[in-house]
Design a protein around this motif. Structure first.
Motif, PDB file in Angstrom:
ATOM      1  N   MET A  34      64.686  23.855  43.602  1.00 27.62           N
ATOM      2  CA  MET A  34      64.694  23.978  42.144  1.00 27.62           C
ATOM      3  C   MET A  34      65.989  23.392  41.566  1.00 27.62           C
ATOM      4  SD  MET A  34      61.798  25.235  41.436  1.00 27.62           S
ATOM      5  CE  MET A  34      61.969  25.664  39.753  1.00 27.62           C
ATOM      6  N   PHE A  35      67.125  23.663  42.207  1.00 21.85           N
ATOM      7  CA  PHE A  35      68.402  23.106  41.742  1.00 21.85           C
ATOM      8  C   PHE A  35      68.431  21.591  41.879  1.00 21.85           C
ATOM      9  CE2 PHE A  35      70.273  27.372  41.846  1.00 21.85           C
ATOM     10  CZ  PHE A  35      71.082  27.304  40.725  1.00 21.85           C
ATOM     11  N   VAL A  36      67.899  21.067  42.975  1.00 16.07           N
ATOM     12  CA  VAL A  36      67.913  19.614  43.184  1.00 16.07           C
ATOM     13  C   VAL A  36      67.039  18.921  42.144  1.00 16.07           C
ATOM     14  CG1 VAL A  36      67.201  17.764  44.756  1.00 16.07           C
ATOM     15  CG2 VAL A  36      68.503  19.701  45.622  1.00 16.07           C
ATOM     16  N   THR A  37      65.804  19.374  41.976  1.00 17.18           N
ATOM     17  CA  THR A  37      64.898  18.722  41.021  1.00 17.18           C
ATOM     18  C   THR A  37      65.356  18.944  39.589  1.00 17.18           C
ATOM     19  OG1 THR A  37      63.416  20.629  41.078  1.00 17.18           O
ATOM     20  CG2 THR A  37      62.901  18.787  42.541  1.00 17.18           C
ATOM     21  N   VAL A  58      71.913  10.375  43.350  1.00 12.73           N
ATOM     22  CA  VAL A  58      72.119  10.266  44.795  1.00 12.73           C
ATOM     23  C   VAL A  58      73.326  11.105  45.218  1.00 12.73           C
ATOM     24  CG1 VAL A  58      72.792   8.659  46.631  1.00 12.73           C
ATOM     25  CG2 VAL A  58      70.969   8.046  45.040  1.00 12.73           C
ATOM     26  N   VAL A  59      74.387  11.054  44.444  1.00 12.11           N
ATOM     27  CA  VAL A  59      75.571  11.873  44.736  1.00 12.11           C
ATOM     28  C   VAL A  59      75.215  13.358  44.640  1.00 12.11           C
ATOM     29  CG1 VAL A  59      77.890  12.484  43.931  1.00 12.11           C
ATOM     30  CG2 VAL A  59      77.191  10.080  44.023  1.00 12.11           C
ATOM     31  N   LEU A  65      72.643  18.708  49.560  1.00  8.90           N
ATOM     32  CA  LEU A  65      72.309  18.742  50.976  1.00  8.90           C
ATOM     33  C   LEU A  65      73.445  19.362  51.783  1.00  8.90           C
ATOM     34  CD1 LEU A  65      70.204  18.022  53.088  1.00  8.90           C
ATOM     35  CD2 LEU A  65      71.278  15.784  53.270  1.00  8.90           C
ATOM     36  N   GLY A  66      74.674  19.057  51.399  1.00  7.70           N
ATOM     37  CA  GLY A  66      75.823  19.686  52.041  1.00  7.70           C
ATOM     38  C   GLY A  66      75.865  21.188  51.811  1.00  7.70           C
ATOM     39  N   VAL A  67      75.517  21.607  50.592  1.00  8.26           N
ATOM     40  CA  VAL A  67      75.485  23.042  50.284  1.00  8.26           C
ATOM     41  C   VAL A  67      74.431  23.744  51.129  1.00  8.26           C
ATOM     42  CG1 VAL A  67      74.895  24.719  48.483  1.00  8.26           C
ATOM     43  CG2 VAL A  67      76.411  22.806  47.952  1.00  8.26           C
ATOM     44  N   LEU A  68      73.225  23.165  51.214  1.00  6.25           N
ATOM     45  CA  LEU A  68      72.159  23.778  52.013  1.00  6.25           C
ATOM     46  C   LEU A  68      72.536  23.813  53.490  1.00  6.25           C
ATOM     47  CD1 LEU A  68      69.314  24.990  52.116  1.00  6.25           C
ATOM     48  CD2 LEU A  68      68.444  22.679  52.465  1.00  6.25           C
TER      49      LEU A  68
END
Length: 83
Positions: A34-37, A58-59, A65-68
């Protein structure tokens, strides 16, 4: 509470990464998606330049991805070879 109950992610048997182990792991993945989208949608609304919006998206995806990965690493059990 058992120590196994605190493990939200398990190491994959083949290859790098983690898989959700219980409902808390799946909840983290769902909230992460949800945060990414939501972040990508918001960035596309803020930036008028499409290429700039894509670059920042992209950043944003790399950061998320690093957080996950950090959460999965912290909430995973010991590797099998260390048990």
């Amino acid at each position: 509470m058992k120590s196994e109950d605190k493990v939200w992610f398990k190491k994959r048997s083949h290859g790098p990464g983690w898989l959700p182990k219980n409902w808390l792991g799946w909840l983290i993945v769902f909230v992460w998606l949800m945060f990414v989208t939501g972040g990508i949608s918001w960035l596309n609304l803020v930036f008028e330049n499409v290429w700039l919006a894509m670059a920042v998206s992209v950043v944003w995806c790399g950061f998320m991805l690093g957080v996950l990965s950090a959460v999965a690493h912290l909430k995973s059990g010991k590797p099998k070879d260390m048990e």
